[in-house]
Design a protein around this motif. Structure first.
Motif, PDB file in Angstrom:
ATOM      1  N   GLN A 388       0.823  -1.147  -0.058  1.00  0.00           N
ATOM      2  CA  GLN A 388       0.034  -0.020  -0.059  1.00  0.00           C
ATOM      3  C   GLN A 388       0.761   1.359   0.126  1.00  0.00           C
ATOM      4  N   GLN A 389       2.126   1.316   0.420  1.00  0.00           N
ATOM      5  CA  GLN A 389       2.961   2.135   0.440  1.00  0.00           C
ATOM      6  C   GLN A 389       4.530   1.708   0.171  1.00  0.00           C
ATOM      7  N   SER A 390       5.352   2.620  -0.168  1.00  0.00           N
ATOM      8  CA  SER A 390       6.694   1.795  -0.535  1.00  0.00           C
ATOM      9  C   SER A 390       7.674   2.634   0.435  1.00  0.00           C
ATOM     10  N   GLU A 391       7.270   3.217   1.470  1.00  0.00           N
ATOM     11  CA  GLU A 391       8.140   3.791   2.042  1.00  0.00           C
ATOM     12  C   GLU A 391       7.412   4.171   3.661  1.00  0.00           C
ATOM     13  N   GLY A 392       8.210   4.304   4.558  1.00  0.00           N
ATOM     14  CA  GLY A 392       7.869   4.577   6.030  1.00  0.00           C
ATOM     15  C   GLY A 392       8.645   5.109   6.698  1.00  0.00           C
ATOM     16  N   TRP A 393       8.334   5.633   8.022  1.00  0.00           N
ATOM     17  CA  TRP A 393       9.202   6.664   9.009  1.00  0.00           C
ATOM     18  C   TRP A 393       9.316   6.138  10.050  1.00  0.00           C
ATOM     19  N   GLY A 396       6.421   5.482  13.024  1.00  0.00           N
ATOM     20  CA  GLY A 396       5.287   5.775  12.403  1.00  0.00           C
ATOM     21  C   GLY A 396       4.381   4.555  12.200  1.00  0.00           C
ATOM     22  N   GLN A 397       3.344   4.831  11.294  1.00  0.00           N
ATOM     23  CA  GLN A 397       2.353   3.701  11.106  1.00  0.00           C
ATOM     24  C   GLN A 397       2.965   2.537  10.598  1.00  0.00           C
ATOM     25  N   PRO A 398       2.459   1.454  10.686  1.00  0.00           N
ATOM     26  CA  PRO A 398       2.841   0.137  10.089  1.00  0.00           C
ATOM     27  C   PRO A 398       2.813   0.148   8.640  1.00  0.00           C
ATOM     28  N   ALA A 399       3.591  -0.474   7.966  1.00  0.00           N
ATOM     29  CA  ALA A 399       3.330  -0.686   6.445  1.00  0.00           C
ATOM     30  C   ALA A 399       2.459  -1.854   6.236  1.00  0.00           C
ATOM     31  N   PHE A 456       3.500  -4.741   8.636  1.00  0.00           N
ATOM     32  CA  PHE A 456       4.686  -4.757   9.294  1.00  0.00           C
ATOM     33  C   PHE A 456       5.063  -3.693   9.963  1.00  0.00           C
ATOM     34  N   SER A 457       5.836  -3.776  11.164  1.00  0.00           N
ATOM     35  CA  SER A 457       5.944  -2.552  12.095  1.00  0.00           C
ATOM     36  C   SER A 457       7.260  -2.193  11.652  1.00  0.00           C
ATOM     37  N   LEU A 458       7.397  -0.763  12.027  1.00  0.00           N
ATOM     38  CA  LEU A 458       8.734  -0.088  11.563  1.00  0.00           C
ATOM     39  C   LEU A 458       9.251  -0.087  12.744  1.00  0.00           C
ATOM     40  N   GLY A 495      10.291  -4.147  -2.596  1.00  0.00           N
ATOM     41  CA  GLY A 495      11.274  -3.362  -2.191  1.00  0.00           C
ATOM     42  C   GLY A 495      10.581  -2.256  -1.048  1.00  0.00           C
ATOM     43  N   PHE A 496      11.584  -1.827  -0.038  1.00  0.00           N
ATOM     44  CA  PHE A 496      10.695  -0.840   1.078  1.00  0.00           C
ATOM     45  C   PHE A 496      11.739   0.085   1.628  1.00  0.00           C
ATOM     46  N   THR A 497      11.454   1.194   1.605  1.00  0.00           N
ATOM     47  CA  THR A 497      12.402   2.086   2.381  1.00  0.00           C
ATOM     48  C   THR A 497      12.053   2.532   3.762  1.00  0.00           C
ATOM     49  N   VAL A 498      13.129   2.365   4.836  1.00  0.00           N
ATOM     50  CA  VAL A 498      12.581   3.128   6.145  1.00  0.00           C
ATOM     51  C   VAL A 498      13.432   4.324   6.303  1.00  0.00           C
TER      52      VAL A 498
END
Length: 603
Positions: A388-393, A396-399, A456-458, A495-498
């Motif tokens: 649903q999103q390719s990056e997270g902080w 912040g909210q889980p992916a 998935f938690s950040l 792929g995902f970016t933190v």
């Protein structure tokens, strides 16, 4: 009406009956009727008079009656013969010339089954009955309006509905009367007055959006044509206006029928049965008569039975005759049980037809496919991962992600499980029946799919960390206890970016009364923030909005504020926490003491 006459002599006599009307009438040919009456001679048998008796007078012939039927009367209540084919709630309207004959015609509402009725009462207070005046009444399709012709103008009569249930009140009365063409009650011209001089013969569009009528163009000699206008009198338009006169419009009813067909289950073993469900609906605007549903099954399948009356079942087809009229909005289902006799993909077809015209035949036919596996008992499980999103902080909210599992067949897939894995600073959060070992799911028929939501938690935010970005990967793998010879489509990954935002303060040492600059970098795009001090007099707590990922803002250190080391605290102002707390230190020192000028240079 019955009239008695007396015959004065024997023989064949002619009798003439004439009906006259005090109101002007153009059709006079049927107002006079002639009939003949045979008056037979009466022969009196028996002995003659005795001697000295007078001869008796001749016997008077019997009276003969002629029945004349009164066709119309200006003072009689209109009568309607009972019609068993009309439902009792059906209503008729008609115009009746009242007394005195110089008054305009009245509008009456009658029950079509009983013939009972009374004048349609006009709005306002009346000492006696005050019926609505007009001719050529036409009901709106929803039965809440009546349009009439009154002195060459169209008027819309809105019927009273005080209780707001089951349609207009009975007996019927007018809640309001509004001019559609011509002039309103105050004498002001309607929107169409400049184009239409007079109007008559109203006929409603089937969807109730327009009224068609015979119109005489303004400023032209007698040359009527067909026009249409909205019920509120707006948007008048010519429909047909040729060299010849056009009058008395009538609209053909039509109904938009639609059908859908579904199979349950979509995959069935050879020799087993499935159900085909045909769903029919009439989208209007009119009711549909003589509707028929035809369901055809291909070679390799056999129709066994069908629900509903009027259905004829054969091996390859089912035809159902719908005896009732399908009114607008009415839907009905027909279920057909079929048996699969051979392996393969079997396409069945359902078709709806009716005696009423249907201008949109594209949705009158539907198909469905029923699959029957052959000798191959293997399944082919495939999985597709969507983030649903390719990056997270951090903080912040889980992916979130969706794993879509599909059984490409040909056999049933059982014992299905999805296992999620991550690399980098992400952690799978099992939920909704999932464990660290994976997410079990129900069996899938050939061609069926199912979606599973994953979370998935950040990692937590490093409050004093520097701006950074870390790469991660989310992967899923599907497995089944059934035979699956194609394993290459059982895995998928994305792929995902933190990202880690950061904050700093300039200058790092300041005095009360100074303005320090707060710089926040690496934020989620447009994420609003709130500033706070860890101690001392707090700054403005209003959320700070911005458009990018970086923010620079000045903050005042209040005079006489607390001295010492403190942190600027930056938090997410969004209802959904978009990033974790950020901090940066600043040292607040006392302002220097300036000596008095009188003390400088004292000897």
């Amino acid at each position: 009406m019955t009239v008695s006459i007396r015959a004065q002599e024997w023989g064949t006599k002619s009798v003439t009956g004439t009906v006259a009307n005090v109101i002007g009438e153009t059709m006079l040919a049927n107002n006079t009727a002639v009939t003949t009456v045979d008056v037979p001679e009466v022969i009196v048998e028996g002995p003659g008079p005795s001697e000295g008796e007078e001869t008796p007078p001749p016997t008077t012939p019997p009276e003969h009656q002629i029945e004349l039927r009164l066709l119309s009367s200006t003072s009689a209540v209109p009568g309607v013969p009972r019609a068993q084919t009309l439902p009792a709630q059906s209503l008729l309207t008609l115009s009746l010339p009242p007394e005195p004959i110089t008054s305009p015609p009245e509008v009456w509402v009658l029950n079509a089954a009983t013939g009972e009725g009374k004048p349609l009462e006009a709005p306002g207070r009346c000492v006696a009955e005050c019926p609505v005046a007009g001719a050529h009444p036409a009901w709106s399709p929803d039965g809440t309006w009546i349009v009439v012709t009154d002195r060459g103008m169209l008027a819309a009569v809105t019927l009273k509905d005080d209780d707001g249930a089951n349609g207009p009140d009975v007996p019927h009365a007018a809640a309001s009367i509004a001019a559609v063409t011509g002039f309103d009650a105050a004498g002001a011209p309607t929107a169409s007055r400049g184009e239409i001089r007079s109007a008559e013969d109203p006929a409603w569009a089937l969807d109730g959006t327009e009224i068609y009528f015979t119109g005489q163009p303004a400023g032209q000699p007698d040359h009527p044509g067909i026009y249409a206008v909205r019920p509120d009198g707006s948007n008048v338009r010519p429909v047909v206006q040729s060299r010849r006169a056009e009058t008395q419009p009538a609209l053909q009813p039509w109904a938009d029928l639609a059908i859908k067909l579904a199979g349950d289950p979509a995959t069935v073993a050879q020799g087993n049965t499935a159900m085909l469900k045909a769903s029919v609906v009439n989208n209007g605007p009119s009711s549909a008569a003589s509707a028929k549903v035809l369901i055809e099954v291909p070679e390799g399948m056999t129709a066994l039975k069908a629900t509903g009356d009027g259905c004829e079942v054969s091996a390859r087809s089912v035809q159902c005759n719908i005896d009732i009229r399908l009114n607008k909005g009415i839907a009905m289902d027909i279920d057909v049980e079929v048996r699969s006799d051979a392996a393969g993909e079997h396409v069945s077809t359902a078709t709806i037809t009716a005696g009423t015209p249907d201008p949109s035949p594209a949705d009158n036919q539907a198909t469905t496919t029923t699959r029957t596996p052959g000798g191959d008992s293997s399944a082919d499980i495939g999985v597709e991962l969507t983030l649903q999103q390719s990056e997270g902080w951090t903080g912040g909210q889980p992916a979130t992600a969706t794993a879509k599992i599909t059984n490409n067949g040909p056999a049933l897939a059982s014992g299905i499980r999805i296992k999620a894995a991550t690399t980098g600073p992400l952690t799978f959060e099992p939920a909704d029946g999932c464990t660290d070992a994976g997410c079990p799911t129900d069996n899938l028929d050939s061609g069926a799919s199912r979606e599973i939501k994953l979370k998935f938690s950040l990692p937590d935010s490093d409050p004093s960390g520097e701006v950074s970005a870390q790469s991660a990967e989310i992967s899923v793998e599907a497995s089944t206890s059934s035979t699956d010879p194609k394993l290459e489509n059982n895995k998928d990954s994305e792929g995902f970016t933190v990202r880690q935002p950061g904050v700093s303060v300039y200058p790092a040492v300041a005095k009360p009364g100074d303005v320090v600059t707060i710089v926040v970098e690496g934020l989620p795009p447009g994420a609003p923030v709130i500033f706070a001090w860890s101690k001392g007099i707090p700054p403005d707590s209003t959320a700070i909005k911005h458009d990018g990922t970086d923010l620079r803002r000045g903050v005042l250190l209040v005079r006489r504020d607390q001295l010492g080391t403190r942190d600027i605290i930056v938090t997410s102002a969004d209802q959904d926490k978009l990033f974790g707390e950020l901090r940066a230190p600043v040292l607040v020192v006392a302002r220097p003491m300036t000596p008095s000028p009188d003390l400088i240079g004292r000897g």
